[in-house]
Design an enzyme around this catalytic site. Structure first.
Site, short mmCIF file in Angstrom:
data_model
loop_
_atom_site.label_atom_id
_atom_site.label_comp_id
_atom_site.label_asym_id
_atom_site.label_seq_id
_atom_site.Cartn_x
_atom_site.Cartn_y
_atom_site.Cartn_z
N ASN A 176 18.33 -5.10 -6.03
CA ASN A 176 18.14 -4.79 -4.49
C ASN A 176 18.18 -5.95 -3.66
O ASN A 176 17.37 -6.76 -3.69
CB ASN A 176 17.04 -4.03 -4.53
CG ASN A 176 16.81 -3.37 -3.17
OD1 ASN A 176 17.42 -3.87 -2.17
ND2 ASN A 176 15.94 -2.61 -2.66
N CYS A 221 16.19 -2.38 4.11
CA CYS A 221 17.45 -1.93 3.54
C CYS A 221 18.48 -1.17 4.30
O CYS A 221 19.65 -1.14 3.75
CB CYS A 221 17.09 -1.45 2.17
SG CYS A 221 15.96 -2.52 1.16
N HIS A 270 22.83 2.25 -0.56
CA HIS A 270 21.97 1.02 -0.76
C HIS A 270 21.50 1.05 -2.27
O HIS A 270 21.23 2.04 -2.73
CB HIS A 270 20.86 1.16 0.11
CG HIS A 270 19.72 0.15 -0.43
ND1 HIS A 270 20.08 -1.21 -0.34
CD2 HIS A 270 18.53 0.55 -0.48
CE1 HIS A 270 18.97 -1.84 -0.49
NE2 HIS A 270 17.83 -0.88 -0.62
N1 ACO Z 1 7.57 -3.50 -16.56
C1 ACO Z 1 7.04 -2.86 -17.32
N2 ACO Z 1 6.07 -1.87 -17.15
C2 ACO Z 1 6.16 -1.39 -15.69
C3 ACO Z 1 6.98 -2.43 -14.90
C4 ACO Z 1 7.49 -3.52 -15.32
N3 ACO Z 1 8.37 -4.18 -14.40
N4 ACO Z 1 6.53 -1.81 -13.62
C5 ACO Z 1 5.67 -0.77 -13.63
N5 ACO Z 1 5.28 -0.81 -15.07
C6 ACO Z 1 4.64 0.23 -15.43
C7 ACO Z 1 3.25 0.90 -14.65
O1 ACO Z 1 2.33 -0.03 -14.67
C8 ACO Z 1 3.11 2.12 -15.23
O2 ACO Z 1 2.44 2.16 -16.27
P1 ACO Z 1 1.07 3.04 -16.49
O3 ACO Z 1 1.52 4.43 -16.55
O4 ACO Z 1 0.36 2.49 -17.68
O5 ACO Z 1 0.15 2.70 -15.19
C9 ACO Z 1 4.58 2.65 -15.78
O6 ACO Z 1 5.37 1.51 -15.74
C10 ACO Z 1 5.07 3.63 -14.49
O7 ACO Z 1 4.97 3.09 -13.54
P2 ACO Z 1 5.77 3.72 -12.28
O8 ACO Z 1 5.47 2.74 -10.91
O9 ACO Z 1 5.19 5.02 -12.24
O10 ACO Z 1 7.32 3.50 -12.42
P3 ACO Z 1 8.54 4.46 -11.94
O11 ACO Z 1 9.26 5.33 -12.77
O12 ACO Z 1 8.13 5.08 -10.55
O13 ACO Z 1 9.31 3.31 -11.47
C11 ACO Z 1 10.25 1.93 -9.51
C12 ACO Z 1 9.00 2.06 -10.49
C13 ACO Z 1 11.22 1.57 -10.41
C14 ACO Z 1 9.80 0.97 -8.56
C15 ACO Z 1 10.71 3.30 -8.98
O14 ACO Z 1 9.83 4.04 -8.45
C16 ACO Z 1 11.75 3.11 -7.61
O15 ACO Z 1 12.80 2.64 -7.97
N6 ACO Z 1 11.27 3.21 -6.57
C17 ACO Z 1 12.00 3.39 -5.31
C18 ACO Z 1 12.25 1.63 -4.74
C19 ACO Z 1 13.25 1.59 -3.74
O16 ACO Z 1 14.03 2.26 -3.60
N7 ACO Z 1 13.03 0.61 -2.84
C20 ACO Z 1 14.10 0.42 -1.70
C21 ACO Z 1 13.70 -0.15 -0.70
S1 ACO Z 1 13.51 -1.73 -0.65
C22 ACO Z 1 13.39 -2.23 0.84
O17 ACO Z 1 13.53 -1.32 1.79
C23 ACO Z 1 13.15 -3.63 1.19
#
Ligand code: ACO
Length: 348
Positions: free
Chosen positions: A301, A129, A271
């Site tokens: 993304n 990214c 990004h």
């Molecule tokens: N739908 C519903 N529930 C979900 C989903 C979904 N799609 N995904 C995860 N959950 C659930 C999980 O299972 C978890 O449930 P639990 O508490 O019962 O275990 C709960 O939601 C919370 O999950 P988290 O992973 O803790 O959610 P978080 O608030 O961290 O959000 C996310 C996840 C959106 C991925 C966030 O962490 C994020 O944006 N991270 C950064 C990603 C990024 O920036 N990537 C960029 C680089 S990409 C590249 O370089 C190619």
């Protein structure tokens, strides 16, 4: 007058560009097929409300059977060249930032040939990214050294190929797309004020698209590795924490270095990974939401494509105008991250 190798290296090394670079064109292209959050909810246990509130993403686009990444990248590059009003034969350099080439030997030369840019050299660059920003800085080195005059930098990715569409933690985040900028040398003050790039491989395990490590017998007593990759694996929380920590640091240091108050920034162009990351970085610099460029809602993304795709949209709808100061940062797998401060010089 002889300046010597010392000054030359100083010139092309970190952040101080004395010879001018101008950003004069941009373009983008996205697949036709739109998949919205409700549709994803038919495949995995997720819903529109969760995805929108955690990421800001409403839909994404996915390359279908009659499309290809190279076609999108070619279209994006051609749109940038048209905006710049260049003859394709005057392009010296084409860099394709991608982690998902159609050919592991490189897809940029095919784009060069599609464009008819027969005098350019073209190659791929991979930094996930952060790839577009890394490619932009790489192109700037050729321009500032005087060895080349015109470059097209493309960010294009088709992560839909490598997403596990049954893993709700990752599949809701990504989409496909392409964007490009046209940049050239100018005699006047540089449009690229400065930049910085970083990587930390010790944290690479947070986010990868790694080979499968499957071996099969080649001849008796010797094996060979199969050319296969595993789907994207991401520790979302770790990547999130990394982004909201490192992006403000790298951007803050750049602003300090060039004595630019954050109030002077016309646009924050990050990004497009997660709206919460954009908001957190903007709030760190007290940048109001009207100055934060975001199109996550429509594309998710798109990896190396997000920054030029966003820039192109904002230039063509005349939010970003010639002379505007843009604070830009890319971050992602590697882990890698970078920032650049530049003025947009395009025709709008
Ligand atoms: N739908 C519903 N529930 C979900 C989903 C979904 N799609 N995904 C995860 N959950 C659930 C999980 O299972 C978890 O449930 P639990 O508490 O019962 O275990 C709960 O939601 C919370 O999950 P988290 O992973 O803790 O959610 P978080 O608030 O961290 O959000 C996310 C996840 C959106 C991925 C966030 O962490 C994020 O944006 N991270 C950064 C990603 C990024 O920036 N990537 C960029 C680089 S990409 C590249 O370089 C190619």
């Amino acid at each position: 007058m002889t300046y010597g190798i010392g000054l030359f290296l100083d010139l092309i090394s970190n952040s101080q560009l004395d010879s001018g670079i101008s950003f004069v064109g941009c373009g983008s292209a996205t697949p036709q097929k739109i998949i919205n959050n409700d549709q994803l909810g038919q495949r995995v246990d997720t819903n529109d409300q969760w995805i929108k509130s955690r990421t800001g993403i409403g839909e994404r686009r996915v390359i279908g059977e009659n499309e290809s990444l190279i076609d999108l990248a070619t279209k994006a590059a051609m749109n940038a060249v048209k905006m710049a009003n260049w003859d394709v034969k005057t392009i010296d350099l084409i860099i394709l930032a991608t982690s998902t080439p159609e050919d592991l030997f490189g897809s940029a030369p095919k784009i060069q040939s599609n464009l008819g840019a027969s005098n350019a050299v073209a190659f791929d660059l991979t930094a996930a990214c952060s790839g577009f920003l890394f490619a932009l800085v790489t192109a700037s080195q050729y321009l500032v050294s005087g060895s080349m005059k015109r470059a097209v930098v493309i960010g294009a990715d088709q992560l839909s190929k490598w997403v596990d569409w049954d893993d709700r933690k990752t599949c809701v985040l990504f989409g496909d797309g392409a964007g490009a900028v046209a940049m050239e040398t100018i005699a006047d003050e540089s449009g690229l004020i400065g930049y910085d790039l970083k990587s930390d491989g010790s944290k690479g395990g947070c986010l990868n698209l790694s080979q499968s490590n499957v071996f099969s017998e080649l001849v008796q007593g010797a094996t060979h590795q199969k050319g296969e990759y595993l789907p994207i694996k991401m520790e979302g929380k770790e990547v999130y924490k990394f982004a909201v920590k490192e992006v403000p640091i790298i951007l803050g240091k750049l602003l300090d270095k060039y004595k630019i108050n954050s109030e002077r920034i016309d646009w924050l162009l990050l990004h497009q990974a997660n709206q919460r990351i954009l908001d957190a970085v903007a709030s760190r610099f007290s940048i109001p939401s009207e100055k934060v460029l975001s199109n996550l809602k429509y594309y998710g993304n798109t990896s190396a494509a997000t920054i030029p795709l966003m820039l192109d949209e904002a230039v063509r709808d005349q939010r970003v105008k010639s002379g505007d100061l843009i604070a830009c940062s890319g971050f992602g797998a590697g882990l890698s991250w970078g920032a650049a401060l530049f003025y947009w010089h395009g025709p709008y």
